[in-house]
Design a protein around this motif. Sequence first.
Motif, mmCIF file in Angstrom:
data_model
loop_
_atom_site.group_PDB
_atom_site.id
_atom_site.type_symbol
_atom_site.label_atom_id
_atom_site.label_comp_id
_atom_site.label_asym_id
_atom_site.label_seq_id
_atom_site.Cartn_x
_atom_site.Cartn_y
_atom_site.Cartn_z
ATOM 1 N N PHE A 195 0.832 -1.176 -0.120
ATOM 2 C CA PHE A 195 -0.107 0.107 -0.032
ATOM 3 C C PHE A 195 0.801 1.117 0.055
ATOM 4 O O PHE A 195 0.276 2.194 -0.254
ATOM 5 N N GLY A 196 2.181 1.309 0.310
ATOM 6 C CA GLY A 196 3.001 2.199 0.422
ATOM 7 C C GLY A 196 3.354 2.527 1.872
ATOM 8 O O GLY A 196 2.398 2.551 2.814
ATOM 9 N N ALA A 197 4.622 2.838 2.322
ATOM 10 C CA ALA A 197 4.785 3.202 3.676
ATOM 11 C C ALA A 197 4.060 4.100 4.209
ATOM 12 O O ALA A 197 3.940 4.542 5.327
ATOM 13 N N ALA A 198 3.822 5.307 3.350
ATOM 14 C CA ALA A 198 3.251 6.443 3.922
ATOM 15 C C ALA A 198 1.704 6.352 4.132
ATOM 16 O O ALA A 198 1.062 7.236 4.705
ATOM 17 N N ARG A 199 1.080 5.328 3.810
ATOM 18 C CA ARG A 199 -0.456 5.220 4.130
ATOM 19 C C ARG A 199 -0.779 5.177 5.422
ATOM 20 O O ARG A 199 -0.211 4.484 6.211
ATOM 21 N N PRO A 200 -1.803 6.037 6.011
ATOM 22 C CA PRO A 200 -2.025 6.253 7.301
ATOM 23 C C PRO A 200 -2.830 4.927 7.773
ATOM 24 O O PRO A 200 -3.530 4.219 6.919
ATOM 25 N N ALA A 201 -2.747 4.492 9.008
ATOM 26 C CA ALA A 201 -3.356 3.202 9.412
ATOM 27 C C ALA A 201 -3.242 3.380 11.037
ATOM 28 O O ALA A 201 -2.878 4.408 11.687
ATOM 29 N N ALA A 202 -4.018 2.386 11.509
ATOM 30 C CA ALA A 202 -4.137 2.418 13.050
ATOM 31 C C ALA A 202 -3.869 0.875 13.804
ATOM 32 O O ALA A 202 -4.524 0.179 12.695
ATOM 33 N N VAL A 203 -3.336 0.830 14.686
ATOM 34 C CA VAL A 203 -3.250 -0.628 15.218
ATOM 35 C C VAL A 203 -3.876 -0.547 16.521
ATOM 36 O O VAL A 203 -3.731 0.139 17.335
ATOM 37 N N ALA A 204 -5.072 -1.268 16.742
ATOM 38 C CA ALA A 204 -5.884 -1.369 17.830
ATOM 39 C C ALA A 204 -5.748 -2.897 18.709
ATOM 40 O O ALA A 204 -5.832 -3.730 17.907
ATOM 41 N N ARG A 205 -5.307 -2.753 19.864
ATOM 42 C CA ARG A 205 -5.595 -4.014 20.696
ATOM 43 C C ARG A 205 -6.057 -3.915 21.945
ATOM 44 O O ARG A 205 -6.261 -2.793 22.502
ATOM 45 N N GLU A 206 -6.510 -4.975 22.440
ATOM 46 C CA GLU A 206 -7.349 -5.104 23.788
ATOM 47 C C GLU A 206 -8.479 -3.963 23.674
ATOM 48 O O GLU A 206 -8.585 -3.541 24.969
ATOM 49 N N LEU A 232 1.072 -7.602 21.923
ATOM 50 C CA LEU A 232 0.099 -8.614 22.828
ATOM 51 C C LEU A 232 -1.177 -8.297 22.585
ATOM 52 O O LEU A 232 -1.494 -7.091 22.224
ATOM 53 N N GLY A 233 -2.073 -9.454 22.815
ATOM 54 C CA GLY A 233 -3.635 -9.049 22.825
ATOM 55 C C GLY A 233 -4.383 -9.390 21.431
ATOM 56 O O GLY A 233 -3.584 -9.486 20.442
ATOM 57 N N GLU A 234 -5.536 -9.019 21.510
ATOM 58 C CA GLU A 234 -6.359 -9.208 20.223
ATOM 59 C C GLU A 234 -6.247 -8.083 19.362
ATOM 60 O O GLU A 234 -6.174 -6.856 19.615
ATOM 61 N N ILE A 235 -5.814 -8.119 18.118
ATOM 62 C CA ILE A 235 -5.268 -6.976 17.111
ATOM 63 C C ILE A 235 -6.208 -6.711 16.187
ATOM 64 O O ILE A 235 -6.762 -7.574 15.517
ATOM 65 N N VAL A 236 -6.728 -5.393 15.890
ATOM 66 C CA VAL A 236 -7.479 -4.973 14.627
ATOM 67 C C VAL A 236 -6.572 -3.954 13.952
ATOM 68 O O VAL A 236 -5.803 -3.211 14.654
ATOM 69 N N ILE A 237 -6.344 -4.086 12.835
ATOM 70 C CA ILE A 237 -5.561 -3.307 11.916
ATOM 71 C C ILE A 237 -6.377 -2.510 11.095
ATOM 72 O O ILE A 237 -7.354 -2.917 10.332
ATOM 73 N N VAL A 238 -6.395 -1.365 10.905
ATOM 74 C CA VAL A 238 -7.291 -0.330 10.158
ATOM 75 C C VAL A 238 -6.386 0.629 9.215
ATOM 76 O O VAL A 238 -5.381 1.098 9.633
ATOM 77 N N VAL A 239 -6.545 0.312 8.022
ATOM 78 C CA VAL A 239 -5.818 1.110 7.131
ATOM 79 C C VAL A 239 -6.471 1.879 6.105
ATOM 80 O O VAL A 239 -7.799 1.737 5.556
ATOM 81 N N GLY A 240 -6.199 3.135 6.135
ATOM 82 C CA GLY A 240 -6.699 4.281 5.358
ATOM 83 C C GLY A 240 -6.737 3.933 3.549
ATOM 84 O O GLY A 240 -5.931 2.928 3.207
ATOM 85 N N GLY A 241 -8.148 4.293 3.117
ATOM 86 C CA GLY A 241 -8.016 3.969 1.733
ATOM 87 C C GLY A 241 -7.268 4.746 0.844
ATOM 88 O O GLY A 241 -6.570 5.713 1.060
ATOM 89 N N SER A 242 -7.137 4.202 -0.327
ATOM 90 C CA SER A 242 -6.406 4.877 -1.436
ATOM 91 C C SER A 242 -6.837 6.290 -1.961
ATOM 92 O O SER A 242 -8.069 6.013 -2.089
ATOM 93 N N ARG A 243 -6.304 6.891 -2.100
ATOM 94 C CA ARG A 243 -6.811 8.582 -2.324
ATOM 95 C C ARG A 243 -6.897 8.873 -3.806
ATOM 96 O O ARG A 243 -7.396 9.664 -4.449
#
Length: 295
Positions: A195-206, A232-243
């Motif tokens: 997706f490209g290293a500059a793509r905005p994202a978030a990692v949510a855990r626990e 550690l913990g349950e992980i959800v990854i959220v990735v911004g869409g392609s602009r």
Amino acid sequence: MADAAPEEVPEVAPFPRPGVLTLAATPIGNVLDASVRLVRALEGGDLIAAEDTRRLARLARDLGVTIAGRVIAYHEHNEAERTPWLLEALREGRSVVLVTDAGMPVVSDPGYRAVRAAIGAELPVDVVPGPSAVLTALAASGLAPDRFAFEGFAPRGPSRQATAFARLASEERTLVFFESPRRTAATLAAMADAFGAARPAAVARELTKTHQEVRRGTLGELAAWAGAAEVLGEIVIVVGGSRTVAARAEDLVAEVLERARAGERTKDAAKAVAAAHEGVTARELYALALEAPSA
């Protein structure tokens, strides 16, 4: 004066309803997120189908609920065998409640087979809505929530991941993935490549637990963090869409060649053009440039 007639108390419909398959969402972390309807479903269900009976017992204990109905294990390894049991119970007029370890049944959890079987048998299905790791992570990510796609667990293995992520590179909707903690670093690195290293994202855990954490940044930053830390913990990854709409590599070769004719190394030109466009890689552009007649 005659006494007024007592007000008639409206009859409360039984819940869960006899002969109905009820999918009941459970807390994803904080037990206080349990709904009143979940409590009533557990107390009143004739048959409770649980992904893990021990976790169900712990949840009932935490909620102060006494389960009077029969409890059976219902998980990915016995769904095919036990789904007919559920249908038989429904046909006999018993209420069947299906719960999983956390969140909504069916969503990356057991339950879909039972729902399809009930619908196919023309038996009613009800849902007790509740906590969702997908929506919780999306809301907390800070990324666009108006259009999103849930992709479930990311494919395992570098080759399968690369193929899947390449197909998603030009997706303009926000993407939500589940992942295990031990594979999070490798998955984030693969996403940064695709997706490209500059793509905005978030990692949510626990999520909703005591040690809840939402880490935001670019895919490159998050991949570096996960590679250096113990996730550690349950992980959800959220990735911004392609602009931008992904470009075709074949359409960008001329730009690479033009930069090369101006004195730039072909390999460096391919890297620069790939960095400016979604959905193409420097390796692909470099190979096409070398094959071009004017190279």
